[in-house]
Design a protein around this motif. Structure first.
Motif, PDB file in Angstrom:
ATOM      1  N   LEU A 198      -5.475  -2.830   3.978  1.00 54.51           N
ATOM      2  CA  LEU A 198      -4.290  -3.088   4.787  1.00 54.51           C
ATOM      3  C   LEU A 198      -3.070  -2.678   3.970  1.00 54.51           C
ATOM      4  O   LEU A 198      -2.823  -3.229   2.897  1.00 54.51           O
ATOM      5  CB  LEU A 198      -4.212  -4.558   5.185  1.00 54.51           C
ATOM      6  CG  LEU A 198      -5.382  -5.069   6.027  1.00 54.51           C
ATOM      7  CD1 LEU A 198      -5.205  -6.552   6.337  1.00 54.51           C
ATOM      8  CD2 LEU A 198      -5.548  -4.262   7.322  1.00 54.51           C
ATOM      9  N   ASP A 199      -2.329  -1.699   4.481  1.00 56.17           N
ATOM     10  CA  ASP A 199      -1.191  -1.093   3.799  1.00 56.17           C
ATOM     11  C   ASP A 199       0.057  -1.445   4.601  1.00 56.17           C
ATOM     12  O   ASP A 199       0.169  -1.074   5.773  1.00 56.17           O
ATOM     13  CB  ASP A 199      -1.401   0.420   3.715  1.00 56.17           C
ATOM     14  CG  ASP A 199      -0.368   1.119   2.842  1.00 56.17           C
ATOM     15  OD1 ASP A 199       0.656   0.498   2.496  1.00 56.17           O
ATOM     16  OD2 ASP A 199      -0.577   2.302   2.526  1.00 56.17           O
ATOM     17  N   ILE A 200       0.985  -2.172   3.965  1.00 61.63           N
ATOM     18  CA  ILE A 200       2.112  -2.755   4.687  1.00 61.63           C
ATOM     19  C   ILE A 200       3.407  -2.469   3.931  1.00 61.63           C
ATOM     20  O   ILE A 200       3.448  -2.531   2.699  1.00 61.63           O
ATOM     21  CB  ILE A 200       1.930  -4.284   4.836  1.00 61.63           C
ATOM     22  CG1 ILE A 200       0.569  -4.598   5.468  1.00 61.63           C
ATOM     23  CG2 ILE A 200       3.050  -4.886   5.671  1.00 61.63           C
ATOM     24  CD1 ILE A 200       0.199  -6.067   5.429  1.00 61.63           C
ATOM     25  N   THR A 201       4.471  -2.198   4.682  1.00 55.97           N
ATOM     26  CA  THR A 201       5.808  -2.067   4.105  1.00 55.97           C
ATOM     27  C   THR A 201       6.733  -3.087   4.752  1.00 55.97           C
ATOM     28  O   THR A 201       6.544  -3.478   5.905  1.00 55.97           O
ATOM     29  CB  THR A 201       6.384  -0.659   4.297  1.00 55.97           C
ATOM     30  OG1 THR A 201       6.493  -0.389   5.700  1.00 55.97           O
ATOM     31  CG2 THR A 201       5.512   0.394   3.658  1.00 55.97           C
ATOM     32  N   LEU A 202       7.746  -3.490   3.995  1.00 54.35           N
ATOM     33  CA  LEU A 202       8.679  -4.516   4.468  1.00 54.35           C
ATOM     34  C   LEU A 202      10.052  -4.195   3.917  1.00 54.35           C
ATOM     35  O   LEU A 202      10.194  -3.867   2.737  1.00 54.35           O
ATOM     36  CB  LEU A 202       8.198  -5.886   3.994  1.00 54.35           C
ATOM     37  CG  LEU A 202       9.027  -7.121   4.314  1.00 54.35           C
ATOM     38  CD1 LEU A 202       8.124  -8.363   4.418  1.00 54.35           C
ATOM     39  CD2 LEU A 202      10.114  -7.380   3.242  1.00 54.35           C
ATOM     40  N   GLU A 203      11.060  -4.311   4.774  1.00 52.14           N
ATOM     41  CA  GLU A 203      12.447  -4.098   4.339  1.00 52.14           C
ATOM     42  C   GLU A 203      13.240  -5.385   4.474  1.00 52.14           C
ATOM     43  O   GLU A 203      13.183  -6.062   5.501  1.00 52.14           O
ATOM     44  CB  GLU A 203      13.103  -2.989   5.164  1.00 52.14           C
ATOM     45  CG  GLU A 203      14.541  -2.692   4.753  1.00 52.14           C
ATOM     46  CD  GLU A 203      15.570  -3.463   5.574  1.00 52.14           C
ATOM     47  OE1 GLU A 203      16.551  -3.958   4.979  1.00 52.14           O
ATOM     48  OE2 GLU A 203      15.376  -3.587   6.798  1.00 52.14           O
ATOM     49  N   LYS A 204      13.959  -5.733   3.425  1.00 50.71           N
ATOM     50  CA  LYS A 204      14.843  -6.892   3.428  1.00 50.71           C
ATOM     51  C   LYS A 204      16.036  -6.570   2.538  1.00 50.71           C
ATOM     52  O   LYS A 204      15.875  -6.051   1.434  1.00 50.71           O
ATOM     53  CB  LYS A 204      14.106  -8.125   2.887  1.00 50.71           C
ATOM     54  CG  LYS A 204      14.924  -9.405   2.902  1.00 50.71           C
ATOM     55  CD  LYS A 204      15.062  -9.993   4.294  1.00 50.71           C
ATOM     56  CE  LYS A 204      15.718 -11.373   4.239  1.00 50.71           C
ATOM     57  NZ  LYS A 204      15.825 -11.993   5.587  1.00 50.71           N
ATOM     58  N   GLY A 205      17.231  -6.843   3.023  1.00 47.25           N
ATOM     59  CA  GLY A 205      18.421  -6.603   2.224  1.00 47.25           C
ATOM     60  C   GLY A 205      18.677  -5.141   1.941  1.00 47.25           C
ATOM     61  O   GLY A 205      19.340  -4.807   0.962  1.00 47.25           O
ATOM     62  N   GLY A 206      18.142  -4.267   2.788  1.00 45.83           N
ATOM     63  CA  GLY A 206      18.384  -2.833   2.639  1.00 45.83           C
ATOM     64  C   GLY A 206      17.398  -2.111   1.745  1.00 45.83           C
ATOM     65  O   GLY A 206      17.508  -0.896   1.565  1.00 45.83           O
ATOM     66  N   PHE A 207      16.406  -2.836   1.188  1.00 45.95           N
ATOM     67  CA  PHE A 207      15.436  -2.211   0.296  1.00 45.95           C
ATOM     68  C   PHE A 207      14.014  -2.486   0.764  1.00 45.95           C
ATOM     69  O   PHE A 207      13.729  -3.521   1.367  1.00 45.95           O
ATOM     70  CB  PHE A 207      15.642  -2.686  -1.145  1.00 45.95           C
ATOM     71  CG  PHE A 207      16.844  -2.070  -1.793  1.00 45.95           C
ATOM     72  CD1 PHE A 207      16.732  -0.888  -2.509  1.00 45.95           C
ATOM     73  CD2 PHE A 207      18.091  -2.653  -1.645  1.00 45.95           C
ATOM     74  CE1 PHE A 207      17.842  -0.300  -3.074  1.00 45.95           C
ATOM     75  CE2 PHE A 207      19.223  -2.072  -2.213  1.00 45.95           C
ATOM     76  CZ  PHE A 207      19.096  -0.887  -2.938  1.00 45.95           C
ATOM     77  N   ILE A 208      13.127  -1.552   0.442  1.00 43.00           N
ATOM     78  CA  ILE A 208      11.764  -1.560   0.972  1.00 43.00           C
ATOM     79  C   ILE A 208      10.761  -1.837  -0.147  1.00 43.00           C
ATOM     80  O   ILE A 208      10.895  -1.315  -1.260  1.00 43.00           O
ATOM     81  CB  ILE A 208      11.452  -0.217   1.654  1.00 43.00           C
ATOM     82  CG1 ILE A 208      12.384  -0.017   2.860  1.00 43.00           C
ATOM     83  CG2 ILE A 208       9.988  -0.136   2.108  1.00 43.00           C
ATOM     84  CD1 ILE A 208      12.306   1.359   3.491  1.00 43.00           C
ATOM     85  N   ALA A 209       9.762  -2.642   0.180  1.00 42.54           N
ATOM     86  CA  ALA A 209       8.600  -2.852  -0.689  1.00 42.54           C
ATOM     87  C   ALA A 209       7.372  -2.324   0.034  1.00 42.54           C
ATOM     88  O   ALA A 209       7.287  -2.363   1.265  1.00 42.54           O
ATOM     89  CB  ALA A 209       8.434  -4.336  -1.008  1.00 42.54           C
ATOM     90  N   ILE A 267      10.569   4.747  -4.247  1.00 38.78           N
ATOM     91  CA  ILE A 267      10.882   3.852  -3.134  1.00 38.78           C
ATOM     92  C   ILE A 267      12.156   3.094  -3.452  1.00 38.78           C
ATOM     93  O   ILE A 267      12.473   2.854  -4.616  1.00 38.78           O
ATOM     94  CB  ILE A 267       9.697   2.896  -2.873  1.00 38.78           C
ATOM     95  CG1 ILE A 267       9.887   2.100  -1.579  1.00 38.78           C
ATOM     96  CG2 ILE A 267       9.455   1.976  -4.075  1.00 38.78           C
ATOM     97  CD1 ILE A 267       8.639   1.346  -1.152  1.00 38.78           C
ATOM     98  N   GLY A 268      12.884   2.718  -2.415  1.00 37.96           N
ATOM     99  CA  GLY A 268      14.124   1.970  -2.582  1.00 37.96           C
ATOM    100  C   GLY A 268      14.745   1.714  -1.226  1.00 37.96           C
ATOM    101  O   GLY A 268      14.164   1.021  -0.395  1.00 37.96           O
ATOM    102  N   ARG A 269      15.908   2.282  -0.999  1.00 34.12           N
ATOM    103  CA  ARG A 269      16.497   2.186   0.342  1.00 34.12           C
ATOM    104  C   ARG A 269      15.671   2.966   1.357  1.00 34.12           C
ATOM    105  O   ARG A 269      15.658   2.640   2.548  1.00 34.12           O
ATOM    106  CB  ARG A 269      17.942   2.698   0.331  1.00 34.12           C
ATOM    107  CG  ARG A 269      18.898   1.804  -0.444  1.00 34.12           C
ATOM    108  CD  ARG A 269      20.343   2.232  -0.273  1.00 34.12           C
ATOM    109  NE  ARG A 269      21.228   1.415  -1.082  1.00 34.12           N
ATOM    110  CZ  ARG A 269      21.728   0.232  -0.706  1.00 34.12           C
ATOM    111  NH1 ARG A 269      21.395  -0.249   0.473  1.00 34.12           N
ATOM    112  NH2 ARG A 269      22.527  -0.444  -1.497  1.00 34.12           N
ATOM    113  N   GLU A 270      14.990   4.003   0.889  1.00 45.89           N
ATOM    114  CA  GLU A 270      14.087   4.788   1.724  1.00 45.89           C
ATOM    115  C   GLU A 270      12.647   4.504   1.306  1.00 45.89           C
ATOM    116  O   GLU A 270      12.373   4.228   0.142  1.00 45.89           O
ATOM    117  CB  GLU A 270      14.383   6.280   1.580  1.00 45.89           C
ATOM    118  CG  GLU A 270      15.790   6.683   1.976  1.00 45.89           C
ATOM    119  CD  GLU A 270      16.083   6.483   3.447  1.00 45.89           C
ATOM    120  OE1 GLU A 270      15.122   6.554   4.258  1.00 45.89           O
ATOM    121  OE2 GLU A 270      17.258   6.260   3.798  1.00 45.89           O
ATOM    122  N   MET A 271      11.738   4.611   2.281  1.00 48.94           N
ATOM    123  CA  MET A 271      10.334   4.377   1.968  1.00 48.94           C
ATOM    124  C   MET A 271       9.791   5.429   1.011  1.00 48.94           C
ATOM    125  O   MET A 271       8.992   5.123   0.129  1.00 48.94           O
ATOM    126  CB  MET A 271       9.498   4.363   3.244  1.00 48.94           C
ATOM    127  CG  MET A 271       8.064   3.939   3.022  1.00 48.94           C
ATOM    128  SD  MET A 271       7.045   4.113   4.487  1.00 48.94           S
ATOM    129  CE  MET A 271       7.931   3.099   5.667  1.00 48.94           C
TER     130      MET A 271
END
Length: 263
Positions: free
Chosen positions: A97-108, A174-178
């Motif tokens: 399971l591969d997941i991305t999440l954005e909070k506060g303008g930054f992506i994990a 990775i950062g503000r952009e995936m």
């Protein structure tokens, strides 16, 4: 790709929070992933949790016109598996399971392998050695090391145990952009490639196959499978280069600092 973007302390704090929230998504899914659940149900549960419980944004949804919040890659699917209401997990399956999440303008960005029911020893070994290989790469990260050093460590560990490294897909800044610079290969030569600097953030996400490294793209335009139908496994973390080494921004509670040094 564009130039590598070094993150400030303030930006790293935001990335650290996004990573912490993403780790909590996997803690939630640990209680949800089970035999008989569909990969689409996992997708929908994940979306509700990210949006309603965490007040965050599932960053994959809408990226490159992708409709879902995660990739669910089962057995011989290497990466980018598309959730389906008719794909029910069964005993013996391994699923990433591969997941991305954005909070506060930054992506994990992170992924985890789940093993369902009675998994064969060979499948379990592949999953374990892939996890070890990811950590072999992570532990190389520090200012002055190179991406070739990281890739070489992963490659050596995988090949030592008889596996092959997928070369068609890689990690990424990775950062503000995936997807930012640099590309992070999971193979390479020591001393070659980009020299790491404090403030860099990127993913390490090796895809390791039981059989040959060759893969193929299915007609849906997303799902990547092994060409020989043998199993594939993947783990992923978002990493920051610190003054003295590395920080795993998506570290989960059960991990500590990764596995003990591999024999």
């Amino acid at each position: 790709m564009s130039e590598v973007i070094l993150k400030t302390d303030a930006e790293l704090a935001l990335m650290r929070e996004a990573g912490r929230l993403l780790a909590s998504v996997f803690a939630y899914l640990d209680e949800q992933v089970r035999i008989g659940i569909s990969t689409m149900e996992i997708n929908d549960l994940t979306e509700r949790y990210i949006v309603q419980q965490l007040g965050a944004r599932p960053a994959s949804k809408g990226q490159y016109d992708y409709q879902y919040v995660l990739n669910s890659s089962v057995n011989h699917v290497v990466c980018h598996g598309v959730p389906s209401p008719t794909q029910l997990l069964k005993s013996g399956d391994i699923v990433n399971l591969d997941i991305t999440l954005e909070k506060g303008g930054f992506i994990a960005d992170s992924s985890k392998m789940y093993l369902l029911g009675e998994v064969t020893p060979l499948a379990r070994r592949l999953v374990e050695k892939t996890y070890e290989a990811m950590w072999e790469g992570i532990k190389i990260v520090r200012p002055g090391a190179t991406l070739g050093d990281v890739g070489n460590a992963i490659q050596r560990h995988a090949e030592k145990h008889g596996y092959s490294i997928v070369r068609d897909y890689c990690g990424h800044g990775i950062g503000r952009e995936m997807h930012e610079a640099p590309e992070v290969m999971h193979f390479g030569q020591k001393g070659k490639g980009l020299v790491l600097r404090e403030g860099m953030t990127f993913t390490i996400e090796p895809m390791i196959n039981q059989g040959k490294a060759k893969v193929k793209l299915k007609k849906d335009g997303w799902t990547v499978v092994t060409s020989d139908k043998k199993l594939s496994a993947q783990w992923e973390h978002t990493i920051a280069v610190t003054a003295s080494g590395y920080e795993v921004l998506t570290l989960r509670d059960e991990e500590g600092e990764g596995p003990a040094p591999a024999a």
